[in-house]
Enzyme design. Structure first.
Site, PDB file in Angstrom:
ATOM      1  N   SER A 251     -15.192  -2.472  -3.768  1.00 30.29           N
ATOM      2  CA  SER A 251     -14.237  -1.375  -4.025  1.00 30.29           C
ATOM      3  C   SER A 251     -14.942  -0.103  -4.494  1.00 30.29           C
ATOM      4  CB  SER A 251     -13.186  -1.802  -5.060  1.00 30.29           C
ATOM      5  OG  SER A 251     -12.453  -2.915  -4.606  1.00 30.29           O
TER       6      SER A 251
ATOM      7  N   TYR B 244       0.834  -1.212   0.000  1.00 31.20           N
ATOM      8  CA  TYR B 244       0.000   0.000   0.000  1.00 31.20           C
ATOM      9  C   TYR B 244       0.866   1.259   0.000  1.00 31.20           C
ATOM     10  CZ  TYR B 244      -3.958  -3.045   1.295  1.00 31.20           C
ATOM     11  OH  TYR B 244      -4.919  -4.017   1.330  1.00 31.20           O
TER      12      TYR B 244
ATOM     13  N   SER C 113      -4.695 -13.916   2.599  1.00 29.72           N
ATOM     14  CA  SER C 113      -5.618 -13.136   1.781  1.00 29.72           C
ATOM     15  C   SER C 113      -5.534 -13.672   0.358  1.00 29.72           C
ATOM     16  CB  SER C 113      -5.242 -11.642   1.814  1.00 29.72           C
ATOM     17  OG  SER C 113      -6.098 -10.901   0.975  1.00 29.72           O
TER      18      SER C 113
ATOM     19  N   LEU D 271     -17.749  -3.620  -0.224  1.00 30.04           N
ATOM     20  CA  LEU D 271     -18.604  -2.758  -1.041  1.00 30.04           C
ATOM     21  C   LEU D 271     -18.119  -2.756  -2.485  1.00 30.04           C
ATOM     22  CD1 LEU D 271     -18.995   0.200   1.498  1.00 30.04           C
ATOM     23  CD2 LEU D 271     -20.503  -1.769   1.160  1.00 30.04           C
TER      24      LEU D 271
END
Length: 278
Positions: free
Chosen positions: A217, A70, A167, A215
């Protein structure tokens, strides 16, 4: 109407962690390249980021999700969270690096250790609550052939991390990850529910589940007259396996709306499950 998540925290599987039903995703604090959001955004400055984190705490959010991929998110969160370590459950990841606009992956033991040690320094902490493997999509090969999961187990044993998980992008990967680890991060929303068997397994075996792209993205939309955020949260929190859903907004109004809607849905769901009506 309840407008915050205080009193609604729940256990994340059998990790010993108590988490808010919504977690704050922080990709937008550190990276604006190669992200899949429908609208352009500007990375918030330190004052804006500090206000967002303060609002999240006031609203009862205690889970914060970051990653080396990130951008500079981890580096920013260290100073921003100084003096607040006990208030947050910090989730970060290993496996994916993001440099010069491109992702690359390394699941070796050496890189896993390096990544966790680097995250500890960046986040200015001596332990990380939960470390997830950032999959490249080849879930089973990572879990079966790479050293990353065994290395995370060793780091947990050493006390540097409290829990670890995966993930991923497949049902098979999610199931294997939960057999061997503490938690899975799963895509589950109104348009993508293929990984539901991972949630079912987690509910039966007291494993942790974090929902990503709750949601879609920011792409979620429905026919007129139906609130897409409400419908999304009804789906997600209607499943007993879900620990927390990660939302990545940097808009304070959106964050407060998401929290209020989640609280309303969870309280209603709990009432129905307890047989006391609405």
């Amino acid at each position: 109407m309840i407008r915050n998540l205080h009193g609604l925290h729940r256990p994340l599987g059998s990790t010993g962690l108590q988490v808010s039903p919504l977690g704050l995703g922080t990709v937008k604090l550190g990276r604006d390249q190669g992200v899949k959001y429908p609208n352009c955004f500007t990375i918030p400055d330190d004052q804006q980021a500090r206000q967002l984190l303060s609002l999240a705490r006031q609203l009862g959010i205690n889970l914060i999700d970051t990653a080396p991929a990130y951008g500079i998110s981890e580096q920013r969160l260290g100073p921003l969270l100084r003096g607040q370590r006990q208030d947050w459950v910090i989730v970060t990841k290993v496996g994916e690096e993001f440099d010069n606009g491109l992702s690359h992956f390394d699941f070796s033991a050496a890189h896993t250790r390096h990544s966790v040690e680097r995250s500890l320094k960046r986040l200015e902490t001596d332990y990380i609550d939960l470390v997830m493997v950032h999959s490249n999509g080849d879930d089973l090969a990572i879990l079966r052939d790479e050293a990353v999961y065994d290395t995370l187990a060793e780091l947990k044993q050493a006390g540097l991390i409290r829990a670890f998980g995966f993930s991923g992008k497949t049902v098979e990967g999610g199931l294997l990850a939960l057999e061997r680890g503490d938690c899975a991060m799963v895509t589950y929303n109104l348009s993508e529910q293929q990984e539901r068997p991972v949630l079912d397994y987690a509910a039966l075996h007291a494993k942790g589940i974090l929902i990503k792209k709750a949601l879609a993205s920011g792409h979620v939309c429905l026919e007129s007259g139906v609130d897409p955020v409400r419908a999304s949260f009804e789906l997600i929190f209607g499943h007993p396996g879900v620990g927390s859903a990660i939302v990545g907004t940097i808009n304070p109004v959106h964050l407060a709306h998401n929290v209020a809607m989640a609280a309303e849905v969870i309280v209603g769901t709990n009432s129905r499950h307890n047989g006391s009506g609405e």
